[in-house]
Design an enzyme around this catalytic site. Sequence first.
Site, PDB file in Angstrom:
ATOM      1  N   SER A 182      36.435  25.336 -49.593  1.00 35.62           N
ATOM      2  CA  SER A 182      35.211  24.805 -50.178  1.00 35.62           C
ATOM      3  C   SER A 182      35.417  23.939 -51.407  1.00 35.62           C
ATOM      4  O   SER A 182      34.554  23.134 -51.737  1.00 35.62           O
ATOM      5  CB  SER A 182      34.265  25.959 -50.537  1.00 35.62           C
ATOM      6  OG  SER A 182      34.868  26.816 -51.494  1.00 35.62           O
ATOM      7  N   HIS A 210      32.058  26.458 -44.243  1.00 37.59           N
ATOM      8  CA  HIS A 210      31.940  25.008 -44.383  1.00 37.59           C
ATOM      9  C   HIS A 210      32.421  24.256 -43.148  1.00 37.59           C
ATOM     10  O   HIS A 210      32.430  23.024 -43.142  1.00 37.59           O
ATOM     11  CB  HIS A 210      32.716  24.538 -45.612  1.00 37.59           C
ATOM     12  CG  HIS A 210      32.056  24.876 -46.911  1.00 37.59           C
ATOM     13  ND1 HIS A 210      31.089  24.081 -47.493  1.00 37.59           N
ATOM     14  CD2 HIS A 210      32.207  25.938 -47.731  1.00 37.59           C
ATOM     15  CE1 HIS A 210      30.699  24.626 -48.629  1.00 37.59           C
ATOM     16  NE2 HIS A 210      31.345  25.762 -48.792  1.00 37.59           N
ATOM     17  N   LYS A 242      24.136  26.384 -45.534  1.00 33.91           N
ATOM     18  CA  LYS A 242      24.942  25.167 -45.455  1.00 33.91           C
ATOM     19  C   LYS A 242      24.450  24.256 -44.313  1.00 33.91           C
ATOM     20  O   LYS A 242      23.322  23.812 -44.330  1.00 33.91           O
ATOM     21  CB  LYS A 242      26.407  25.527 -45.380  1.00 33.91           C
ATOM     22  CG  LYS A 242      26.841  26.292 -46.643  1.00 33.91           C
ATOM     23  CD  LYS A 242      28.285  26.622 -46.674  1.00 33.91           C
ATOM     24  CE  LYS A 242      28.699  27.212 -48.009  1.00 33.91           C
ATOM     25  NZ  LYS A 242      28.076  28.509 -48.327  1.00 33.91           N
TER      26      LYS A 242
END
Length: 395
Positions: A182, A210, A242
């Site tokens: 990240s 992610h 996300k």
Amino acid sequence: MTTSLSGRLSAELSNLRSSGLLIKPRVLDGANRARTRVDGREVVNLASNNYLGFADHPRLKEKAAAYLREWGVGAGAVRTIAGTLRIHEELEQQLAAFKHTGSALVLHSGFTTNQGVLGTLLKEGDLVISDALNHASIIDGLRLTKATKKVYKHADADDLERLLQENETDGLKLVVTDGVFSMDGDLAPLDKLIAVARKYGAVTYVDDAHGSGVMGKDGRGTVHHFGFENADDVIQVGTLSKAWGGVGGYAAGHADLRELLINRARPYLFSTAQPPAVVGGLVAAIEEVQRDPSLMRRLWDNTHYFKAELSRLGFDTMGSVTPITPVLFGEPEAAFEASRLLFEEGVFAVGLGFPTVPRGSARIRNIVTAEHTRADLDQALEAYDKVGRKLKIVG
């Protein structure tokens, strides 16, 4: 003399202020989009994880509203008592099919997913080997277990093999890594890591917070990107925020994994189930990323353009290969000042320093999304050029 609450609070806050680490979050005055209003100013938003623009997507809002009207505001109980609505199980079936795994379970956040899954799987006598740059939720999750813990050098399959050779056990062996890291935006070399893990009979555990919605066909994730779907010896966990625009976490893998987590994962057992509106939005997100291939295409077109232009201007993007695009400033004072100056230019991008990132590698982490236009990115690049020259980061 006993420490008072007031004294403790005052001392801790004073330490944070003096070290320059006191956080005061900026406040958004509108939905989290590629362009939004922050602290009263219209800005290009490079600070969010809203990769696909789903946080304010009309199809997701429509489905969330429909689920809200039909199923109510809340689930009303923990999942194991009376909180499992049919829509929860339908979402999990949809997620398992999307991820190409034997089962999937939805939990309350990516953070608690790591606590719940690692705490359920690992016992005394087991061995867990974790990447040096894994997320804080993995680190905290491992602290709760009695397994033997080792750390291998970041993304280094040779060091992983050394540790597996040196630490024999009759228990479960687990190799733990982020899929996309990240802070640096690099990929775990899963092709190499999984090959080493299999050589020593270890299971590979991938936190794809992610990578899910970003990597692989239709955003199926980093495991899919490397061709390891349908693998019973690979566990995939991640967030449903996300790229997916909502909130929650998931664990996907072996057909029996879900049932064990239902019975043993403490965050699942002791937390009220996700609200129906959240479930509806997530159902729509998984449908939408498969329905509209232009989302992934725009995300990656924007990513490649922004990285190339930053490099042309002379900035160091630290070898990132994903939409996470760090710009290196070195010292935290420089990164924080750059963030402030960028904001004055209408660009919202947050500076990060120690302890979030190692000393000497303070940076601004930028995340481009499918929703950004070329005009948005050009405005941000113009601001970066101006700020970088002012701070003498670029010539």
